[in-house]
Design an enzyme around this catalytic site. Structure first.
Site, PDB file in Angstrom:
ATOM      1  N   HIS A  17      49.872  50.852 102.356  1.00 49.95           N
ATOM      2  CA  HIS A  17      50.660  51.576 103.376  1.00 49.95           C
ATOM      3  C   HIS A  17      52.028  51.958 102.803  1.00 49.95           C
ATOM      4  CE1 HIS A  17      48.241  48.912 106.313  1.00 49.95           C
ATOM      5  NE2 HIS A  17      47.811  50.129 106.534  1.00 49.95           N
ATOM      6  N   LYS A  41      40.912  46.200 119.995  1.00 47.97           N
ATOM      7  CA  LYS A  41      40.851  45.741 118.603  1.00 47.97           C
ATOM      8  C   LYS A  41      41.716  44.488 118.470  1.00 47.97           C
ATOM      9  CE  LYS A  41      41.475  47.823 114.014  1.00 47.97           C
ATOM     10  NZ  LYS A  41      41.917  49.041 113.334  1.00 47.97           N
ATOM     11  N   ARG A  90      42.014  56.637 101.125  1.00 52.58           N
ATOM     12  CA  ARG A  90      41.705  55.757  99.997  1.00 52.58           C
ATOM     13  C   ARG A  90      40.503  56.264  99.225  1.00 52.58           C
ATOM     14  NH1 ARG A  90      42.040  50.722 103.925  1.00 52.58           N
ATOM     15  NH2 ARG A  90      41.471  52.458 105.263  1.00 52.58           N
ATOM     16  N   SER A 128      44.277  45.947 105.206  1.00 53.44           N
ATOM     17  CA  SER A 128      44.859  44.771 105.858  1.00 53.44           C
ATOM     18  C   SER A 128      43.784  43.692 106.044  1.00 53.44           C
ATOM     19  CB  SER A 128      45.436  45.141 107.230  1.00 53.44           C
ATOM     20  OG  SER A 128      46.417  46.133 107.100  1.00 53.44           O
TER      21      SER A 128
HETATM   22  P1  ADP Z   1      44.079  52.201 111.469  1.00 53.91           P
HETATM   23  O1  ADP Z   1      43.498  51.067 112.231  1.00 53.91           O
HETATM   24  O2  ADP Z   1      44.711  53.256 112.326  1.00 53.91           O
HETATM   25  O3  ADP Z   1      43.215  52.794 110.371  1.00 53.91           O
HETATM   26  P2  ADP Z   1      45.566  50.941 109.356  1.00 53.91           P
HETATM   27  O4  ADP Z   1      46.810  50.155 109.475  1.00 53.91           O
HETATM   28  O5  ADP Z   1      44.367  50.255 108.835  1.00 53.91           O
HETATM   29  O6  ADP Z   1      45.344  51.533 110.786  1.00 53.91           O
HETATM   30  O7  ADP Z   1      45.818  52.234 108.470  1.00 53.91           O
HETATM   31  C1  ADP Z   1      46.793  53.192 108.796  1.00 53.91           C
HETATM   32  C2  ADP Z   1      46.678  54.346 107.813  1.00 53.91           C
HETATM   33  O8  ADP Z   1      46.971  53.885 106.501  1.00 53.91           O
HETATM   34  C3  ADP Z   1      45.314  55.011 107.723  1.00 53.91           C
HETATM   35  O9  ADP Z   1      45.496  56.396 107.493  1.00 53.91           O
HETATM   36  C4  ADP Z   1      44.683  54.367 106.511  1.00 53.91           C
HETATM   37  O10 ADP Z   1      43.720  55.212 105.908  1.00 53.91           O
HETATM   38  C5  ADP Z   1      45.903  54.213 105.628  1.00 53.91           C
HETATM   39  N1  ADP Z   1      45.729  53.145 104.654  1.00 53.91           N
HETATM   40  C6  ADP Z   1      45.370  51.867 104.867  1.00 53.91           C
HETATM   41  N2  ADP Z   1      45.299  51.179 103.699  1.00 53.91           N
HETATM   42  C7  ADP Z   1      45.629  52.067 102.724  1.00 53.91           C
HETATM   43  C8  ADP Z   1      45.710  52.010 101.296  1.00 53.91           C
HETATM   44  N3  ADP Z   1      45.399  50.907 100.611  1.00 53.91           N
HETATM   45  N4  ADP Z   1      46.081  53.124 100.637  1.00 53.91           N
HETATM   46  C9  ADP Z   1      46.355  54.252 101.319  1.00 53.91           C
HETATM   47  N5  ADP Z   1      46.276  54.398 102.643  1.00 53.91           N
HETATM   48  C10 ADP Z   1      45.912  53.321 103.351  1.00 53.91           C
END
Ligand code: ADP
Length: 165
Positions: A17, A41, A90, A128
């Site tokens: 992130h 969730k 990703r 995460s």
């Molecule tokens: P959500 O539940 O909305 O997907 P996340 O916190 O998992 O929330 O992810 C928020 C955003 O960050 C999404 O666009 C996700 O694709 C992106 N994201 C999560 N992990 C990574 C990573 N390792 N590299 C790049 N983008 C990421």
């Protein structure tokens, strides 16, 4: 001033992130990291904890703000009067869902534009959920999250007795 919203669960924020936020800061003067409260969730950290963690990571960057929200992203965007949405990609597997969300948001509000940033390849497998799973089993997570996040996560798991217990 160019502004954007970066919505997500951030449970907790990872280096993946952070990589996306740093890349997007080169294009936008202000990024509002919007922590989603999704009642369907289950999250490890409360909304307030997730917000506090992100604030501590970006304490030195006044161009990054953090807010929680519940409900439709378009309503939050209207409230903020900011229609640029940032999402991270990703792998190809992220694309279908992200494409669907981006088009849905634009259908709901024509001003909504989603800007995708591709992650650094070294974070392409990082999520995460993965970090939480590794932490539950005592793996070293310092490569995946900032030091303060690793500390808070390990403390939380000690108190909670692990995820799903
Ligand atoms: P959500 O539940 O909305 O997907 P996340 O916190 O998992 O929330 O992810 C928020 C955003 O960050 C999404 O666009 C996700 O694709 C992106 N994201 C999560 N992990 C990574 C990573 N390792 N590299 C790049 N983008 C990421």
């Amino acid at each position: 001033m160019k502004t954007a919203i970066y919505p997500g669960s951030f449970d907790p924020i990872t280096n993946g992130h952070i990589d996306i936020i740093k890349r997007s800061r080169r294009l936008f003067d202000e990024i509002c990291i919007s922590v989603i409260h999704n009642p369907s969730k289950q999250s490890l950290f409360t909304m307030e904890e997730r917000i506090n963690i992100i604030q501590s990571v970006f304490v030195a960057d006044s161009g990054v703000t953090v807010e929680g929200f519940e409900g439709l992203l378009v309503d939050f965007a209207k409230k903020k009067n900011t229609f640029n949405i940032i999402r991270g990609l990703r792998a190809v597997s992220d694309f279908d869902y992200e494409f669907q969300m981006a088009l849905t948001n634009r259908k709901l509000e024509f001003r909504m534009n989603t800007v995708f940033f591709m992650t650094d390849e070294k974070y392409s497998y990082l999520s995460s959920s993965l970090v939480k799973e590794l932490a539950v089993y005592g793996a070293d997570i310092n490569e995946f999250v900032p030091e303060e996040v690793a500390c808070i996560l390990n403390k939380k798991l000690d108190t909670a007795g692990g995820i799903n217990k």
